[in-house]
Motif scaffolding. Structure first.
Motif, PDB file in Angstrom:
ATOM      1  N   UNK A 195       0.934  -0.852   0.073  1.00 47.97           N
ATOM      2  CA  UNK A 195       0.005  -0.028  -0.125  1.00 47.97           C
ATOM      3  C   UNK A 195       1.261   1.617   0.176  1.00 47.97           C
ATOM      4  N   UNK A 196       1.427   1.673   0.950  1.00 49.71           N
ATOM      5  CA  UNK A 196       2.866   2.326   0.969  1.00 49.71           C
ATOM      6  C   UNK A 196       3.396   3.045  -0.368  1.00 49.71           C
ATOM      7  N   UNK A 201       0.264  10.994   2.893  1.00 50.06           N
ATOM      8  CA  UNK A 201       1.782  11.072   3.262  1.00 50.06           C
ATOM      9  C   UNK A 201       2.522  11.066   4.131  1.00 50.06           C
ATOM     10  N   UNK A 202       1.481  12.113   4.638  1.00 46.90           N
ATOM     11  CA  UNK A 202       1.743  12.299   6.014  1.00 46.90           C
ATOM     12  C   UNK A 202       1.244  11.769   7.278  1.00 46.90           C
ATOM     13  N   UNK A 203       0.331  11.012   6.780  1.00 41.89           N
ATOM     14  CA  UNK A 203      -0.165  10.214   7.648  1.00 41.89           C
ATOM     15  C   UNK A 203       0.054   8.758   7.607  1.00 41.89           C
ATOM     16  N   UNK A 204       0.716   8.285   7.685  1.00 45.05           N
ATOM     17  CA  UNK A 204       1.802   7.919   6.989  1.00 45.05           C
ATOM     18  C   UNK A 204       3.055   7.664   7.704  1.00 45.05           C
ATOM     19  N   UNK A 205       3.826   8.833   7.214  1.00 40.98           N
ATOM     20  CA  UNK A 205       4.787   9.625   7.865  1.00 40.98           C
ATOM     21  C   UNK A 205       4.691   8.722   9.622  1.00 40.98           C
ATOM     22  N   UNK A 206       3.363   9.894  10.007  1.00 37.79           N
ATOM     23  CA  UNK A 206       3.453   9.393  11.488  1.00 37.79           C
ATOM     24  C   UNK A 206       3.317   8.480  11.386  1.00 37.79           C
ATOM     25  N   UNK A 207       1.970   7.664  11.466  1.00 35.11           N
ATOM     26  CA  UNK A 207       1.775   6.063  11.985  1.00 35.11           C
ATOM     27  C   UNK A 207       2.945   4.797  11.618  1.00 35.11           C
ATOM     28  N   UNK A 210       9.218   4.106   9.506  1.00 35.14           N
ATOM     29  CA  UNK A 210      10.095   3.193   8.593  1.00 35.14           C
ATOM     30  C   UNK A 210       9.582   2.364   7.391  1.00 35.14           C
ATOM     31  N   UNK A 211       7.984   2.009   7.312  1.00 33.25           N
ATOM     32  CA  UNK A 211       8.037   1.647   6.453  1.00 33.25           C
ATOM     33  C   UNK A 211       8.114   3.045   5.233  1.00 33.25           C
ATOM     34  N   UNK A 222      10.056   4.006  -0.004  1.00 30.16           N
ATOM     35  CA  UNK A 222      10.930   5.544  -0.432  1.00 30.16           C
ATOM     36  C   UNK A 222      11.864   5.147  -1.882  1.00 30.16           C
ATOM     37  N   UNK A 223      12.593   3.933  -0.063  1.00 29.83           N
ATOM     38  CA  UNK A 223      13.667   3.967  -0.746  1.00 29.83           C
ATOM     39  C   UNK A 223      13.955   2.869  -1.983  1.00 29.83           C
ATOM     40  N   UNK A 224      13.270   1.754  -2.272  1.00 31.65           N
ATOM     41  CA  UNK A 224      12.923   1.201  -3.033  1.00 31.65           C
ATOM     42  C   UNK A 224      11.955   1.653  -4.329  1.00 31.65           C
ATOM     43  N   UNK A 225      11.578   3.139  -4.227  1.00 30.99           N
ATOM     44  CA  UNK A 225      11.434   3.633  -5.041  1.00 30.99           C
ATOM     45  C   UNK A 225      11.654   4.161  -6.607  1.00 30.99           C
ATOM     46  N   UNK A 226      11.510   4.262  -7.437  1.00 39.06           N
ATOM     47  CA  UNK A 226      12.007   4.404  -9.078  1.00 39.06           C
ATOM     48  C   UNK A 226      12.086   6.275  -8.657  1.00 39.06           C
TER      49      UNK A 226
END
Length: 135
Positions: free
Chosen positions: A1-2, A26-32, A35-36, A41-45
């Motif tokens: 999902x991320x 994205x900000x909500x995922x960054x809050x909850x 790490x994931x 982000x590291x694995x993204x194009x």
């Protein structure tokens, strides 16, 4: 999902309503789940990551939380013993810091109604006219 959310950031380019939604998400995922999100982000194009970082910076800046869980997660990545992961963390920290500073910078509204970042600072006061004797 991320990972899909990161991909949606680039897909939302040109659609302001979609960008606002992805930014807030994205900000909500960054809050909850910071790490994931960083792993995604590291694995993204590169193009997907760049678009996501811009929207992430907007969303986190709008949350106005100095204690946002994203920052400890970024510091943890920066402290990794894996040199590539640590380098990614440093790049991420620099990029997010710059983009968040740009988000928080005052905007100038032009006559057409669009907003732009302020140009180079010019003196606000014109130089005083020189006094001339006799006149």
């Amino acid at each position: 999902v991320r990972r899909r959310l990161v991909e949606l950031a680039r897909a939302s380019t040109g659609d302001l309503a979609a960008q606002r939604t992805v930014s807030a998400s994205l900000a909500d995922v960054a809050r909850t789940a910071p790490d994931e999100l960083l792993v995604s982000l590291r694995g993204a194009a590169a193009a997907d990551r760049d678009a996501a970082l811009g929207l992430l910076a907007q969303g986190v800046a709008q949350q106005q939380d100095a204690e946002h869980p994203l920052w400890p997660a970024v510091r943890k990545v920066m402290a990794s013993t894996d040199a590539a992961v640590a380098a990614f963390g440093r790049e991420l920290d620099a990029t997010l810091s710059q983009r968040m500073a740009a988000e928080k910078a005052p905007r100038v509204v032009q006559a057409a109604g669009s907003t732009v970042a302020p140009a180079a600072t010019q003196p606000a006061v014109a130089p005083a006219p020189t006094d001339r004797p006799g006149g």
